[in-house]
Write an enzyme that holds these catalytic residues in place. Structure first.
Site, PDB file in Angstrom:
ATOM      1  N   CYS A 419       0.836  -1.200   0.000  1.00  0.00           N
ATOM      2  CA  CYS A 419       0.000   0.000   0.000  1.00  0.00           C
ATOM      3  C   CYS A 419       0.869   1.248   0.000  1.00  0.00           C
ATOM      4  O   CYS A 419       2.047   1.187   0.296  1.00  0.00           O
ATOM      5  CB  CYS A 419      -0.909   0.027   1.212  1.00  0.00           C
ATOM      6  SG  CYS A 419       0.022   0.236   2.716  1.00  0.00           S
ATOM      7  N   ASP A 452      -3.273  22.043  10.773  1.00  0.00           N
ATOM      8  CA  ASP A 452      -3.981  21.073   9.924  1.00  0.00           C
ATOM      9  C   ASP A 452      -3.916  21.489   8.465  1.00  0.00           C
ATOM     10  O   ASP A 452      -3.995  20.657   7.567  1.00  0.00           O
ATOM     11  CB  ASP A 452      -5.450  20.966  10.359  1.00  0.00           C
ATOM     12  CG  ASP A 452      -5.530  20.380  11.756  1.00  0.00           C
ATOM     13  OD1 ASP A 452      -4.650  19.560  12.076  1.00  0.00           O
ATOM     14  OD2 ASP A 452      -6.418  20.760  12.525  1.00  0.00           O
TER      15      ASP A 452
END
Ligand SMILES: Cc1cc2nc3c(=O)[nH]c(=O)nc-3n(C[C@H](O)[C@H](O)[C@H](O)COP(=O)(O)OP(=O)(O)OC[C@H]3O[C@@H](n4cnc5c(N)ncnc54)[C@H](O)[C@@H]3O)c2cc1C
Length: 755
Positions: A419, A452
């Site tokens: 992945c 963020d």
């Protein structure tokens, strides 16, 4: 054949210099890849000269390609990354190579094969006024100027060659031969040429036997080359050489071919060197002071078996060097190599004849040249005619089947689990901490105070322009790839007329050991940052993950006053259409993947791709640009179609004027195209006279997708000449007018291609 692909990198072998020993090392690693090994070749020159053919090249008997090894296809064959840079220092404690101002390159095992240059140190003025035979590329630049001066010079033209070893003698004879041919071709008497050979205190060819020396004592006077012995050059001025005995030798050109010297930085880095600065190595070709540092060729001195600096030894050291590097990588005991004492020496006399010797025997004649020519061409064939690249299967070597290497590969494979896992936070923060992005007042929150999300301010009176690009690496140097990717991404902002403000990066780095992942990421980010900083664009964040292939992209933001926005459709009837960079990157890099591009073609394509469009966009503004776009994935035709549709006009293009990158026509004629070419060709419907256009040799290049291509713009016709001149002066030498904008003649916009 290629290095084992898709295996995580766990060891780094770095080769500095593509000399005569390393070409063998590369070829052999290509034939026998090691899983998990990343090989990096750092080289100052992409085409490395083969010493045996150098005099023949100077004499004009060989072409550049016949006498040089193209390291780019060879590196690709070996599965090695090619970093086109000069190494300048070694951080031996940290196992790092420093190459100027780019990020350091880590190694587990290092090998050095950087050759030597003629010694200048003790003779003031020699660097400024004499043309050194090495580095060869510098010599070649001076060589063209020398030929020009010979043609233009009135009266006698005197050439002095300083140094009378094999190199100096061969260069003197080869230079004389070539210049005589040149003068004859221009119907100028060859009598105007005068040659001096300065042998210093020793004799001509001091390391050769008496019989060879006797033969040259005959040949040199026959060729009217005057030998100066018994005194050394003391100082070099523009047109004279001052000798230690007070004599002064006039010279219109001075060629420097003295004994070999080593650069100081190996000693400064802490490697053990001999009294002349050459790296001291033991019988296994390993540095006597540093384990896992190997050296070969001119730059090395085998402590137990010192030999003259000659290409013969460098060639012979290639196979044992390969074996010992491989043994060092797999922790096996190294093997000794004893250099031969007697070897076949063939010295050419400029005119397709040569004098040969082995031990006490000597021989001479045209047949010796033929023999030498045969041996040299066979050597070159090994490196310039490589076996076809095979598939990318993973031939795990039996010697490694139970090794720690394989266990580490498996462990990394388990970790990634197939992945796109995030790059570890430690790696990321270490990389980010090393990046020095520009500070801007309109960046409220960026990398220095991560949150963020990043926060940007849009200054009053401005609007924001945004664009995003992302691609798989088509080049194996992550630092250069980062630069190209940033340049490509910023191209959209500049094509809108805006100034860059900020960028977010998205990076995928191949699985590997933590330090390998960190280095790849650092190199790529640093390359991108170099370009962003140049344009005062702040890097404000990003995302990185591990995956199968190196990939990188940037989302960029620009600022502009709304009324100044440049759009594709602004073109006006009568405008001239200008393109600022040559095209051909798609076919060239497709060919490079298959080892079919020449190294210098890729070098000039890279130079073009890392050139910013910013200055060009500013210049176009000055000349009242009407419509503008940057040439990228859709190719020239695709972008022209976008422009005519937006502007609702027709255009005519003169295909003969389309500027193309060196080599693009050749690779296209080999039938090699980018994988995007077929979808770009669908747009051919917009061409009014396709039946005629298709017959032109440059036609396929209209569809070639570009990475970091130039600007395609339209400006009022009356400004076109001044604008082109200014763009040339700004460093876009290929800029030209390729067509003009016309009234819409039909319901659908169309493009007429003039051939
Ligand atoms: C005119 C002339 C003729 C000669 N003829 C012969 C001959 O017929 N036969 C013979 O045996 N010998 C000959 N020699 C000697 C021969 O050229 C050298 O011995 C030989 O080139 C040494 O080979 P090498 O592999 O050590 O280095 P080189 O062949 O010099 O290769 C060094 C490589 O390292 C690269 N490099 C250099 N510095 C750096 C750096 N800092 N970072 C990255 N890369 C770097 C260079 O680009 C180059 O590709 C001749 C020499 C001259 C000058």
């Amino acid at each position: 054949m290629q290095l084992v692909k898709n295996t995580p990198v766990i060891k780094d072998l770095v080769l500095i210099g593509g000399g005569h020993s390393h070409v063998a090392v590369l070829k052999k690693f290509g034939m026998n890849p090691v899983p998990g090994l990343q090989i990096t070749l750092i080289t100052r020159d992409v085409h490395t000269p083969y010493s045996g053919m150098l005099p023949g090249y100077i004499a004009g008997h060989y072409t550049y390609d016949e006498s040089h090894i193209d390291l780019r296809p060879l590196a690709r064959f070996a599965g090695a990354r090619l970093i086109h840079a000069s190494a300048t220092f070694l951080e031996l404690e940290n196992k790092q190579v420093i190459c100027g101002d780019r990020p350091q390159i880590n190694y587990d095992v290092l090998s050095i094969n950087t050759g030597s240059t003629p010694s200048h140190i003790e003779v003031p003025g020699s660097k400024q006024h004499a043309l050194a035979v090495k580095p060869i590329n510098q010599f070649l630049q001076g060589w063209d100027a020398l030929m020009q001066s010979v043609l233009e010079h009135d009266g006698d033209f005197k050439v002095a060659v300083v140094g009378a070893g094999a190199g100096g003698v061969e260069v003197a004879l080869a230079t004389q031969f070539h210049l005589q041919q040149l003068l004859s071709e221009h119907s100028i008497t060859t009598e105007k040429l005068r040659f001096d050979l300065i042998a210093g205190n020793g004799s001509v060819l001091p390391t050769h036997n008496a019989s060879v020396r006797r033969r040259f004592k005959r040949v040199l006077p026959e060729r009217k080359i005057m030998v100066h012995k018994g005194s050394k050059a003391k100082r070099v001025n523009a047109n004279t050489i001052e000798m230690e005995n007070g004599e002064s030798i006039r010279a219109d050109a001075i060629i420097w071919a003295t004994h070999a010297s080593a650069p100081a930085w190996y000693k400064e880095s802490g490697l053990a060197v001999d009294e002349r600065g050459f790296i001291e190595i033991d019988d296994s070709l390993q540095s006597v002071s540093h384990k896992y540092v190997f050296a070969a060729g001119d730059i090395a001195t085998v402590t137990n078996y010192p030999r003259p600096k000659s290409g013969v030894f460098a060639v012979r050291q290639g196979p044992p060097l390969y074996k010992n590097i491989r043994r060092a990588l797999t922790n096996k005991t190294l093997k000794k190599h004893v250099p031969q004492i007697s070897f076949l020496s063939l010295i050419s006399t400029g005119d397709k004849c040569a004098i040969g010797s082995r031990g006490f025997f000597t021989f001479e004649g045209a047949w010796i040249w033929k023999l030498k020519d045969y041996i040299d061409r066979e050597f070159m064939r090994k490196y310039n005619e490589l076996p076809e690249m095979g598939d990318d299967s993973d031939p795990i070597q039996s010697e490694l089947a139970n090794s720690d290497t394989l266990k580490e590969i498996s462990a990394i494979a388990m970790r990634c689990g197939g992945c796109g896992a995030k790059v570890g936070s430690n790696v990321l923060s270490r990389v980010v901490n090393q990046l020095n992005t520009v500070k801007r007042d309109d960046v409220i929150l960026g990398l220095d105070a991560p949150d963020d999300a990043a926060v940007l301010e849009v200054p009053p009176g401005k609007v924001q322009v945004q664009s995003v690009d992302y691609f798989r690496s088509f080049i194996d140097d992550p630092y250069v790839f980062g630069q190209i990717a940033a340049n490509h991404s910023l191209g959209d902002v500049f094509a809108m007329g805006a100034e860059a403000q900020a960028a977010m990066a998205v990076a995928t780095v191949p699985y590997g050991k933590e330090k390998v992942v960190e280095q790849q990421l650092h190199q790529m980010m640093d390359g991108a940052l170099k370009v962003l900083n140049q344009h005062n664009a702040a890097l404000i964040g990003g995302h990185s993950s591990e995956g199968t292939e190196l990939s990188f992209g940037l989302s960029v933001t620009g600022l502009i006053e709304k009324q100044k926005l440049l759009a594709k459709g602004g073109m006006q009837v009568g405008d001239a259409i200008i393109i600022t960079k040559p095209v051909g990157t798609g076919t060239l890099f497709a060919a490079d993947m298959r080892g079919k591009s020449k190294g210098r073609w890729i070098t000039s394509a890279i130079e073009s791709m890392i050139q910013s469009n910013h200055a060009a966009a500013q210049c176009l503004y000055k000349y009242e640009v009407h419509g503008c776009t940057d040439v990228t994935g859709f190719g020239v035709l695709g972008h022209l179609v976008e422009m005519v549709r937006a502007g609702q006009v027709d255009i005519s293009i003169d295909l003969n004027k389309l500027p193309i990158l060196e080599g693009a026509l050749e690779t296209m004629q080999l039938g090699i195209f980018s994988s995007l070419q077929p979808s770009n060709i669908r747009l051919r419907r917009a061409i009014k006279n396709q039946d005629i256009a298709v017959k032109h040799e440059l036609y396929p290049l209209l569809f070639d997708p570009q990475t970091a291509g130039g600007l395609l713009a339209t400006i009022p016709n009356q400004h076109k000449d001044a604008c082109v001149v200014e763009l040339h002066q700004l460093g876009y030498p290929h800029t030209c007018v390729i067509g003009e904008v016309e009234q819409l003649s039909d319901a659908v916009e169309s493009i007429m291609i003039n051939t």
